[in-house]
Each structure stands twice: as C-alpha cells, then as structure tokens.
Design a protein around this motif. Sequence first.
Motif, mmCIF file in Angstrom:
data_model
loop_
_atom_site.group_PDB
_atom_site.id
_atom_site.type_symbol
_atom_site.label_atom_id
_atom_site.label_comp_id
_atom_site.label_asym_id
_atom_site.label_seq_id
_atom_site.Cartn_x
_atom_site.Cartn_y
_atom_site.Cartn_z
ATOM 1 N N UNK A 95 10.857 -1.609 -7.222
ATOM 2 C CA UNK A 95 9.866 -0.699 -7.551
ATOM 3 C C UNK A 95 8.479 -2.328 -7.281
ATOM 4 N N UNK A 96 8.914 -3.210 -6.976
ATOM 5 C CA UNK A 96 7.776 -4.766 -7.455
ATOM 6 C C UNK A 96 8.452 -5.268 -5.698
ATOM 7 N N UNK A 97 7.418 -5.509 -4.721
ATOM 8 C CA UNK A 97 7.695 -5.412 -3.401
ATOM 9 C C UNK A 97 7.623 -7.269 -3.367
ATOM 10 N N UNK A 98 8.313 -8.319 -4.868
ATOM 11 C CA UNK A 98 8.327 -9.247 -4.140
ATOM 12 C C UNK A 98 8.641 -9.861 -2.992
ATOM 13 N N UNK A 99 8.908 -11.309 -2.811
ATOM 14 C CA UNK A 99 9.753 -12.261 -2.032
ATOM 15 C C UNK A 99 11.293 -12.435 -3.581
ATOM 16 N N UNK A 100 12.062 -13.101 -2.632
ATOM 17 C CA UNK A 100 12.865 -13.100 -4.223
ATOM 18 C C UNK A 100 12.661 -14.856 -4.597
ATOM 19 N N UNK A 188 4.517 -1.954 2.152
ATOM 20 C CA UNK A 188 5.029 -2.808 1.357
ATOM 21 C C UNK A 188 3.709 -2.412 0.011
ATOM 22 N N UNK A 189 2.845 -1.284 -0.061
ATOM 23 C CA UNK A 189 1.941 -1.356 -0.650
ATOM 24 C C UNK A 189 3.086 -1.283 -2.124
ATOM 25 N N UNK A 190 1.617 -1.362 -3.302
ATOM 26 C CA UNK A 190 1.685 -0.661 -4.825
ATOM 27 C C UNK A 190 1.954 0.854 -4.500
ATOM 28 N N UNK A 191 2.806 0.460 -5.754
ATOM 29 C CA UNK A 191 3.274 2.281 -6.067
ATOM 30 C C UNK A 191 1.963 3.217 -6.290
ATOM 31 N N UNK A 192 2.190 4.430 -5.711
ATOM 32 C CA UNK A 192 1.474 5.661 -6.027
ATOM 33 C C UNK A 192 1.896 6.390 -7.141
ATOM 34 N N UNK A 193 3.566 6.494 -7.264
ATOM 35 C CA UNK A 193 4.068 6.760 -8.375
ATOM 36 C C UNK A 193 5.257 6.814 -8.517
ATOM 37 N N UNK A 281 12.909 5.579 -2.200
ATOM 38 C CA UNK A 281 12.124 5.637 -2.187
ATOM 39 C C UNK A 281 11.444 5.664 -0.578
ATOM 40 N N UNK A 282 10.688 6.150 -1.130
ATOM 41 C CA UNK A 282 9.417 6.537 0.324
ATOM 42 C C UNK A 282 7.727 6.443 0.196
ATOM 43 N N UNK A 283 7.758 6.193 2.248
ATOM 44 C CA UNK A 283 6.741 6.200 1.711
ATOM 45 C C UNK A 283 5.857 7.393 2.534
ATOM 46 N N UNK A 284 4.614 7.532 2.260
ATOM 47 C CA UNK A 284 3.761 9.032 3.230
ATOM 48 C C UNK A 284 1.493 7.697 3.997
ATOM 49 N N UNK A 285 2.134 8.030 5.005
ATOM 50 C CA UNK A 285 0.662 7.544 5.128
ATOM 51 C C UNK A 285 -0.377 8.110 5.104
ATOM 52 N N UNK A 286 -1.753 7.964 4.816
ATOM 53 C CA UNK A 286 -2.509 7.941 4.244
ATOM 54 C C UNK A 286 -3.022 9.107 5.303
ATOM 55 N N UNK A 287 -2.868 9.154 6.397
ATOM 56 C CA UNK A 287 -3.450 10.125 7.389
ATOM 57 C C UNK A 287 -2.639 11.689 6.472
ATOM 58 N N UNK A 288 -1.276 11.915 6.715
ATOM 59 C CA UNK A 288 -0.461 12.544 5.693
ATOM 60 C C UNK A 288 -1.037 12.821 4.382
ATOM 61 N N UNK A 289 -1.718 11.727 3.408
ATOM 62 C CA UNK A 289 -1.533 12.029 2.528
ATOM 63 C C UNK A 289 -2.395 13.040 2.075
ATOM 64 N N UNK A 290 -3.840 12.987 3.108
ATOM 65 C CA UNK A 290 -5.035 13.807 3.223
ATOM 66 C C UNK A 290 -4.686 15.561 3.949
#
Length: 290
Positions: A95-100, A188-193, A281-290
Amino acid sequence: MDLTTITAIVPARTRADLAALGAGSAPLAGGSWLFSEPQNHLTSLVDLMALGWPSLVVSGEGLEVAATCTFAELAALPDDQGWPAHPVLYQCCTALLGSFKVWNVATVGGNICASLPAGPMTSLFSSLDATALVWRADGGDERVPVAEFVTGNGSNVLRPGDVLRSVQVPQSSLTGRTAYRKIALSPLGRSGAVIVGLLRADGSFMLTVSGATVKPEQLRFDRLPGAGELAAAVEAVTTWFTDPHGAADWRRAVSTALALEIRDELAAPPGEAPPSHYTTDRYVSEEAAR
C-alpha cells in the motif's frame, strides 16, 4: 533533500542517549519522510538506527517488530511459522507505492509516527490488534494499542522526547485468517481506503477501516456478522474525511462494499479462492467515483 538547518546528528547507542531529543531535535530512522521536505524548525537529529534493535523477533507470544524495521525487511519475512495471517504483512507493505529504494529505508515506526490516515503500517498493525511499546521521555514504558496510538490526521500519543520502540503482534491474530482490500483514485495515488478483516480461530471477527478515516476504526463482533449487520456498522462510522484522494461519502460507500467482500471471502472455507473480481488492490477513476 538537504536539511540545511541541521548542525548535528547524534547516534543513539543506549536509551540514555535519547535525552538529546527535545526542542529543535527529532528522531531519525530511515528518513524517507524526514528528508522529503524542509524541516526548518530542526537543528539536530538523533539516529535511532545506532541502537541496533533486532528488526523482527518471533516468539511464542507472536511477532515483535522494531520501529526501525524497514518495509523491505517486513515484506520479506519468511512464511515459515504457518501463520494464516502472514499474507497481510506483504499486502499492507504494497500500500506504500514507493520504489525499492524507499522500501529499503522507510521504517515501520516512521510510518506509524507520521500518523497519516493512509499510513499502511498503521493499517497493518491496527488490523492485527498490535500493541505499540512507547519509551516515554521520563524513562517509563507504556503499551498502547496501535489503533489508539494514532489520534487523528497527523497526530498521535507521543509527547516531546518520546520514542516508539516496537509493535507486538499477538499470536491470536497471526493464527487468524485475514482478507485485505485497498482502493485508490489513481494507480499510483495514495490509498483512498484500506480495509482488513481478521477472523480469529475462536470465531470472532474484527474489521479495521483505515485510509478512509482520520484514524483507524475497529469494528468487533463475537462471530462473523451478517451482511446487513456489517454494512450498518461500517456506515455508522463518523470519522470519514475528504481530501484530494477521495470524498467522505465515496470513502464510506467503497468501504462498505469492500467490507462485504471481505466478509464473503472469510465466510468461505479456508483455501477456497474468492471470486476473480474480488481483487485486493483496485483503482477507480475520479469520474467513476463521482
């Protein structure tokens, strides 16, 4: 980045050396956050890595993780104890999307002490009912549940001069089954939940909601709840918040949906694969989140 106001770095080789902490001084472990932005209020750092704490200690009581343990060390812990909960250690690290490079310096304690809502180590150790050992500046020791260590967005129970020494995960959590879900508005964004369920061997169930709330929220049941009961409990949480990584109402809605997925996964017999659309892990676009 360079911290141009720092004039001294003090290696702490014993607990007594922590007396150097105070106004204008801060503890240094991995430094992945500390060196990421100006710290103009600081003039010195106290290097905790010089204390040489063992990163991971397995015992009959469970797992002790030093505050100076890195993400890379925790993620690489061998699965040789037969703990059903073992996968969640690596899952929360991701959940920490950092490099090695970040994983090799970022520490468990630093992430918890930053006390950000999306801190993955706060999510992990809250979900496993871990206890934090705090070395108080007055020489005393205090154990605090990790879920209570973080008190708000960027705030915690530490007082000036205090240091987080370690977190202790009880055996009863490690022998339970876990299910993990994370959702974000960008790949690559910070976790929403970040939602984690723990079904213990005695049948009790705990759901931990984090990332979506200003502090971890633990929902406890003496058995796996029904879908309606669980949904009502999640929706009754009051600490949802809005920021660029998600609106409060979206966070409440997705947390409820993910909690029900977790319930269904843990209700199935051990070893049965969850439905393919139950991705961790899943990604939801901002448009879909609205």
